[in-house]
Design an enzyme around this catalytic site. Structure first.
Site, PDB file in Angstrom:
ATOM      1  N   THR A  95      -4.051  12.192  -7.987  1.00 11.63           N
ATOM      2  CA  THR A  95      -3.441  13.377  -8.585  1.00 11.63           C
ATOM      3  C   THR A  95      -4.454  14.524  -8.515  1.00 11.63           C
ATOM      4  O   THR A  95      -5.649  14.324  -8.736  1.00 11.63           O
ATOM      5  CB  THR A  95      -3.086  13.078 -10.059  1.00 11.63           C
ATOM      6  N   GLU A 162       3.625   1.107   1.683  1.00 14.27           N
ATOM      7  CA  GLU A 162       3.259  -0.272   1.346  1.00 14.27           C
ATOM      8  C   GLU A 162       3.765  -0.600  -0.059  1.00 14.27           C
ATOM      9  O   GLU A 162       3.564   0.176  -0.974  1.00 14.27           O
ATOM     10  CB  GLU A 162       1.729  -0.404   1.419  1.00 14.27           C
ATOM     11  N   PHE A 163       4.404  -1.735  -0.197  1.00 15.31           N
ATOM     12  CA  PHE A 163       4.950  -2.102  -1.509  1.00 15.31           C
ATOM     13  C   PHE A 163       4.180  -3.230  -2.181  1.00 15.31           C
ATOM     14  O   PHE A 163       4.624  -3.769  -3.189  1.00 15.31           O
ATOM     15  CB  PHE A 163       6.428  -2.499  -1.374  1.00 15.31           C
ATOM     16  N   LYS A 221       9.565   5.270  -1.455  1.00 12.23           N
ATOM     17  CA  LYS A 221       8.354   4.693  -2.037  1.00 12.23           C
ATOM     18  C   LYS A 221       8.103   5.267  -3.436  1.00 12.23           C
ATOM     19  O   LYS A 221       7.844   4.545  -4.394  1.00 12.23           O
ATOM     20  CB  LYS A 221       7.164   4.972  -1.107  1.00 12.23           C
ATOM     21  N   ALA A 224      10.819   3.854  -5.767  1.00 20.71           N
ATOM     22  CA  ALA A 224      10.643   2.434  -6.114  1.00 20.71           C
ATOM     23  C   ALA A 224       9.621   2.323  -7.246  1.00 20.71           C
ATOM     24  O   ALA A 224       9.847   1.624  -8.242  1.00 20.71           O
ATOM     25  CB  ALA A 224      10.179   1.642  -4.893  1.00 20.71           C
ATOM     26  N   ASN A 225       8.505   3.037  -7.123  1.00 22.27           N
ATOM     27  CA  ASN A 225       7.493   2.975  -8.179  1.00 22.27           C
ATOM     28  C   ASN A 225       8.016   3.577  -9.485  1.00 22.27           C
ATOM     29  O   ASN A 225       7.745   3.064 -10.566  1.00 22.27           O
ATOM     30  CB  ASN A 225       6.212   3.689  -7.737  1.00 22.27           C
ATOM     31  N   CYS A 277      -0.933   3.693  -8.957  1.00 22.33           N
ATOM     32  CA  CYS A 277       0.306   4.235  -8.383  1.00 22.33           C
ATOM     33  C   CYS A 277       1.302   4.818  -9.373  1.00 22.33           C
ATOM     34  O   CYS A 277       1.784   5.928  -9.170  1.00 22.33           O
ATOM     35  CB  CYS A 277       1.000   3.142  -7.587  1.00 22.33           C
ATOM     36  N   LYS A 280       0.633   8.301 -11.045  1.00 24.68           N
ATOM     37  CA  LYS A 280       0.446   9.314  -9.996  1.00 24.68           C
ATOM     38  C   LYS A 280       1.775   9.624  -9.306  1.00 24.68           C
ATOM     39  O   LYS A 280       2.119  10.793  -9.074  1.00 24.68           O
ATOM     40  CB  LYS A 280      -0.560   8.775  -8.978  1.00 24.68           C
ATOM     41  N   LYS A 340      -4.367  -5.172 -14.544  1.00 26.70           N
ATOM     42  CA  LYS A 340      -3.523  -6.369 -14.602  1.00 26.70           C
ATOM     43  C   LYS A 340      -4.399  -7.538 -14.166  1.00 26.70           C
ATOM     44  O   LYS A 340      -5.527  -7.310 -13.703  1.00 26.70           O
ATOM     45  CB  LYS A 340      -2.297  -6.231 -13.688  1.00 26.70           C
TER      46      LYS A 340
HETATM   47  C1  UDX Z   1      -3.586   3.378  -1.756  1.00 24.34           C
HETATM   48  C2  UDX Z   1      -2.687   4.366  -1.061  1.00 24.34           C
HETATM   49  O1  UDX Z   1      -3.121   4.644   0.180  1.00 24.34           O
HETATM   50  C3  UDX Z   1      -2.386   5.492  -1.967  1.00 24.34           C
HETATM   51  O2  UDX Z   1      -1.591   6.446  -1.391  1.00 24.34           O
HETATM   52  C4  UDX Z   1      -1.657   4.837  -3.042  1.00 24.34           C
HETATM   53  O3  UDX Z   1      -0.929   5.693  -3.806  1.00 24.34           O
HETATM   54  C5  UDX Z   1      -2.653   4.033  -3.822  1.00 24.34           C
HETATM   55  O4  UDX Z   1      -3.070   3.041  -3.005  1.00 24.34           O
HETATM   56  P1  UDX Z   1      -5.890   2.524  -2.130  1.00 24.34           P
HETATM   57  O5  UDX Z   1      -6.044   1.710  -0.911  1.00 24.34           O
HETATM   58  O6  UDX Z   1      -5.545   1.822  -3.394  1.00 24.34           O
HETATM   59  O7  UDX Z   1      -4.862   3.689  -1.850  1.00 24.34           O
HETATM   60  O8  UDX Z   1      -7.104   3.489  -2.400  1.00 24.34           O
HETATM   61  P2  UDX Z   1      -8.630   3.174  -2.307  1.00 24.34           P
HETATM   62  O9  UDX Z   1      -8.885   1.760  -2.679  1.00 24.34           O
HETATM   63  O10 UDX Z   1      -9.284   4.281  -3.042  1.00 24.34           O
HETATM   64  O11 UDX Z   1      -8.931   3.290  -0.747  1.00 24.34           O
HETATM   65  C6  UDX Z   1      -8.920   4.463  -0.012  1.00 24.34           C
HETATM   66  C7  UDX Z   1     -10.097   4.432   0.948  1.00 24.34           C
HETATM   67  O12 UDX Z   1     -10.031   5.546   1.817  1.00 24.34           O
HETATM   68  C8  UDX Z   1     -11.472   4.494   0.265  1.00 24.34           C
HETATM   69  O13 UDX Z   1     -12.234   3.370   0.633  1.00 24.34           O
HETATM   70  C9  UDX Z   1     -12.084   5.807   0.772  1.00 24.34           C
HETATM   71  O14 UDX Z   1     -13.467   5.720   0.951  1.00 24.34           O
HETATM   72  C10 UDX Z   1     -11.339   5.975   2.075  1.00 24.34           C
HETATM   73  N1  UDX Z   1     -11.334   7.374   2.561  1.00 24.34           N
HETATM   74  C11 UDX Z   1     -10.939   8.375   1.756  1.00 24.34           C
HETATM   75  C12 UDX Z   1     -11.702   7.630   3.873  1.00 24.34           C
HETATM   76  O15 UDX Z   1     -12.092   6.736   4.618  1.00 24.34           O
HETATM   77  N2  UDX Z   1     -11.646   8.927   4.324  1.00 24.34           N
HETATM   78  C13 UDX Z   1     -11.258   9.949   3.530  1.00 24.34           C
HETATM   79  O16 UDX Z   1     -11.229  11.107   3.982  1.00 24.34           O
HETATM   80  C14 UDX Z   1     -10.892   9.665   2.201  1.00 24.34           C
HETATM   81  C1  UDX Z   2       2.824  -1.237  -8.033  1.00 19.62           C
HETATM   82  C2  UDX Z   2       4.135  -1.677  -7.370  1.00 19.62           C
HETATM   83  O1  UDX Z   2       4.582  -2.883  -7.991  1.00 19.62           O
HETATM   84  C3  UDX Z   2       3.929  -1.872  -5.878  1.00 19.62           C
HETATM   85  O2  UDX Z   2       5.174  -2.168  -5.254  1.00 19.62           O
HETATM   86  C4  UDX Z   2       3.353  -0.594  -5.285  1.00 19.62           C
HETATM   87  O3  UDX Z   2       3.092  -0.793  -3.906  1.00 19.62           O
HETATM   88  C5  UDX Z   2       2.081  -0.191  -5.988  1.00 19.62           C
HETATM   89  O4  UDX Z   2       2.333  -0.063  -7.394  1.00 19.62           O
HETATM   90  P1  UDX Z   2       0.601  -2.457  -8.805  1.00 19.62           P
HETATM   91  O5  UDX Z   2       0.338  -1.192  -9.535  1.00 19.62           O
HETATM   92  O6  UDX Z   2      -0.461  -3.017  -7.927  1.00 19.62           O
HETATM   93  O7  UDX Z   2       1.902  -2.297  -7.886  1.00 19.62           O
HETATM   94  O8  UDX Z   2       0.983  -3.614  -9.858  1.00 19.62           O
HETATM   95  P2  UDX Z   2       2.282  -3.941 -10.732  1.00 19.62           P
HETATM   96  O9  UDX Z   2       2.450  -5.407 -10.728  1.00 19.62           O
HETATM   97  O10 UDX Z   2       3.456  -3.151 -10.351  1.00 19.62           O
HETATM   98  O11 UDX Z   2       1.809  -3.546 -12.197  1.00 19.62           O
HETATM   99  C6  UDX Z   2       1.601  -2.200 -12.584  1.00 19.62           C
HETATM  100  C7  UDX Z   2       1.302  -2.133 -14.074  1.00 19.62           C
HETATM  101  O12 UDX Z   2       2.447  -2.440 -14.843  1.00 19.62           O
HETATM  102  C8  UDX Z   2       0.209  -3.106 -14.531  1.00 19.62           C
HETATM  103  O13 UDX Z   2      -0.616  -2.472 -15.474  1.00 19.62           O
HETATM  104  C9  UDX Z   2       1.001  -4.217 -15.179  1.00 19.62           C
HETATM  105  O14 UDX Z   2       0.264  -4.936 -16.146  1.00 19.62           O
HETATM  106  C10 UDX Z   2       2.143  -3.442 -15.806  1.00 19.62           C
HETATM  107  N1  UDX Z   2       3.346  -4.255 -16.040  1.00 19.62           N
HETATM  108  C11 UDX Z   2       4.004  -4.813 -15.000  1.00 19.62           C
HETATM  109  C12 UDX Z   2       3.817  -4.400 -17.347  1.00 19.62           C
HETATM  110  O15 UDX Z   2       3.245  -3.884 -18.299  1.00 19.62           O
HETATM  111  N2  UDX Z   2       4.969  -5.139 -17.544  1.00 19.62           N
HETATM  112  C13 UDX Z   2       5.663  -5.713 -16.524  1.00 19.62           C
HETATM  113  O16 UDX Z   2       6.695  -6.364 -16.785  1.00 19.62           O
HETATM  114  C14 UDX Z   2       5.168  -5.554 -15.202  1.00 19.62           C
END
Ligand code: UDX
Ligand code: UDX
Length: 466
Positions: A95, A162-163, A221, A224-225, A277, A280, A340
């Site tokens: 964000t 990605e889900f 996407k 769904a979130n 996610c 944001k 989690k």
């Molecule tokens: C993902 C998704 O891509 C994002 O859109 C989603 O909403 C959250 O999950 P995620 O893989 O969880 O992101 O993020 P993070 O673990 O922070 O990894 C991103 C990587 O990109 C970092 O390792 C960072 O160093 C890298 N990065 C960032 C680059 O290599 N180049 C850049 O310019 C910025």
């Molecule tokens: C989420 C979406 O599930 C996934 O599809 C997307 O790609 C990324 O965002 P993630 O954030 O990794 O995945 O985990 P998720 O299992 O969805 O949990 C998110 C948060 O909700 C966690 O803090 C979890 O503890 C909480 N949660 C989940 C609850 O409090 N209650 C529930 O019943 C389920």
């Protein structure tokens, strides 16, 4: 076109596991994952697989199988881009913390930087795949950057959100409910979509691969979130009602979840959702709706976040009130810091906000989490800027042994649903604590009756108070 060389920019929680599985299932495709954080690349290349930067059950086995065969983690970003026929952009899209849309819109700075770098150095046609979650119409911006700053190279943009959920990423990647691919309705667009369909169909049944236009894919996407988060806020909103009426939220969840139209998943009441996610993406949805003048739509979805904040605050307030309205100078033990179980990720974890409020009240917190590193805990707190970094070190202490964290504490607070917490020696814990010994179970994972029998004063979420 059959793809034989893939590059992924961003070796994070999404890029790392996703590319590992693509490489595992397609041994004939060379997959190179790059990142501008070179320490991260070193960790991905570590001989000791318990040092991988991302903890996901089962990930180590996939890395063991594919790394060095057709999966590579590299610091040579330019080379990987130049050689690839298909490039995934999997960088983070946090964000915005500044300017227009501050606190709401997604910051696309990193995505744009990637697009510019790809455009600058590419010398052959490429398919660019948006893996990061992006606001609708981002593909248009990427296309424009690639087309106008490139070297007359042709780029086709696909959206392939990605889900996977953290903690179950390997299972989610291996058996996805669906793979979504958005592309343009042109001959080249369709060819690009087919190339990506072919990669996934090495292990995903064709009926689970859905192709749409780019905008539907990007928007799906976010939605769904938003829907998933909405279910949690809906059930959490009712926990307060249950506590006031002696209904039990777990019984209510079971009863409504057995209706096949409602379904039983995502009805677990909690101290509040976290993760990189949900918040944001909803803020982003709200921002997009507002900028289109759709204020009722924006307000509707904003309530999901408001309720989540309320749940965290309510939980903290209950701790404070139960501990006789003062926690100053008291030791409080936290079990769990991750957002989690089964992940070392703590982005937006409820634990951060509960800790912050209790520290404001001058409580001393000792935290045990099986996977989150102490430096991550401090960086989570420092990011809030509620106090200086030195004070965060005084009020919060990460501890390696849960029993040490609990010794002489006034209260145990469960913030993450790690399985191991259930099998602790709760009789021993009772003896280690100050009396009355309070437990605040923010995940409803402990056995209330057994704990009450031992002598604990137990509060769950949405449980009758007695
Ligand atoms: C993902 C998704 O891509 C994002 O859109 C989603 O909403 C959250 O999950 P995620 O893989 O969880 O992101 O993020 P993070 O673990 O922070 O990894 C991103 C990587 O990109 C970092 O390792 C960072 O160093 C890298 N990065 C960032 C680059 O290599 N180049 C850049 O310019 C910025
Ligand atoms: C989420 C979406 O599930 C996934 O599809 C997307 O790609 C990324 O965002 P993630 O954030 O990794 O995945 O985990 P998720 O299992 O969805 O949990 C998110 C948060 O909700 C966690 O803090 C979890 O503890 C909480 N949660 C989940 C609850 O409090 N209650 C529930 O019943 C389920």
């Amino acid at each position: 076109m059959k793809i034989s060389n893939i590059c992924c920019i961003g070796a994070g929680y999404v890029g790392g596991p996703t590319m590992s599985v693509i490489a595992q299932k397609n041994p004939d495709i060379r997959v190179t994952v790059v990142d501008n954080n070179f320490d991260r690349i070193d960790s991905w290349n570590s001989d000791n697989l318990s040092n991988l930067p991302v903890y996901e059950p089962g990930l180590d086995n996939v890395i063991r199988e594919a790394r060095g065969r057709n999966l590579f983690f590299s610091k040579d970003i330019d080379k990987a881009i130049i050689e690839a026929e298909m490039i995934f952009i999997s960088v983070n899209t946090p964000t915005k913390t500044y300017g227009e849309g501050k606190g709401m819109a997604a910051d696309l700075k990193y995505v744009e930087l990637c697009a510019r770098q790809i455009a600058k150095i590419s010398i052959s046609n490429k398919i660019v795949v948006e893996k990061s979650t992006l606001p609708v119409k981002t593909a248009q911006a990427i296309q424009s950057i690639l087309d106008t700053t490139g070297n007359n190279v042709k780029f086709e943009i696909l959206s392939n959100p990605e889900f996977l959920a953290e903690g179950t990423a390997m299972r989610d990647l291996e058996f996805p409910d669906r793979v979504l691919i958005g592309g343009q309705d042109t001959i080249d667009g369709k060819k690009a979509v087919n190339s990506l369909v072919e990669i996934y169909s090495s292990w995903v049944p064709k009926k689970n691969i859905l192709t749409t236009n780019v905008w539907s894919s990007e928007l799906s996407k976010l939605i769904a979130n938003a829907f998933l988060a909405q279910r949690i806020s809906s059930i959490n909103s009712l926990t307060e009602l249950c506590e006031k009426t002696s209904a039990d939220i777990e019984e209510v969840s079971l009863a409504i979840g057995m209706d096949s139209r409602i379904g039983s998943k995502f009805l677990r009441a909690s101290v509040g959702f976290g993760g990189s996610c949900f918040q944001k993406d909803i803020l982003n949805l709200v921002y997009i709706s507002k900028s289109l003048g759709l204020f009722e739509v924006a307000n509707y979805w904003e309530q999901v976040i408001i309720m989540n904040n309320h749940q965290r605050n309510r939980f903290t307030k209950n701790i404070l009130e139960t501990l006789y309205n003062t926690v100053a100078g008291k030791k409080i033990a936290f079990l769990g810091w991750a957002f989690k179980k089964d992940t070392n990720d703590s982005r937006e974890s409820a634990a951060i906000y509960v800790a912050d409020k209790l520290m404001e009240e001058e409580a001393y917190i000792e935290v045990f989490d099986p996977k989150v590193s102490p430096s991550k805990m401090y960086s989570d707190l420092n990011y809030l800027k509620s106090r200086d970094n030195a004070s965060n070190k005084i009020y919060l202490k990460p501890v390696q042994d849960p029993y040490k964290a609990i010794e002489n504490s006034h209260a145990v607070v469960v913030l993450t649903e790690w399985d191991e917490f259930k099998s602790y020696d709760w009789n021993k814990i009772y003896n280690l604590m100050k009396k009355p010994a309070f437990i605040f179970d923010g995940r409803n994972v402990l056995n209330k009756e057994e704990l009450q029998k031992i002598g604990f004063d137990y509060s769950g979420i949405g449980k009758p108070t007695d």
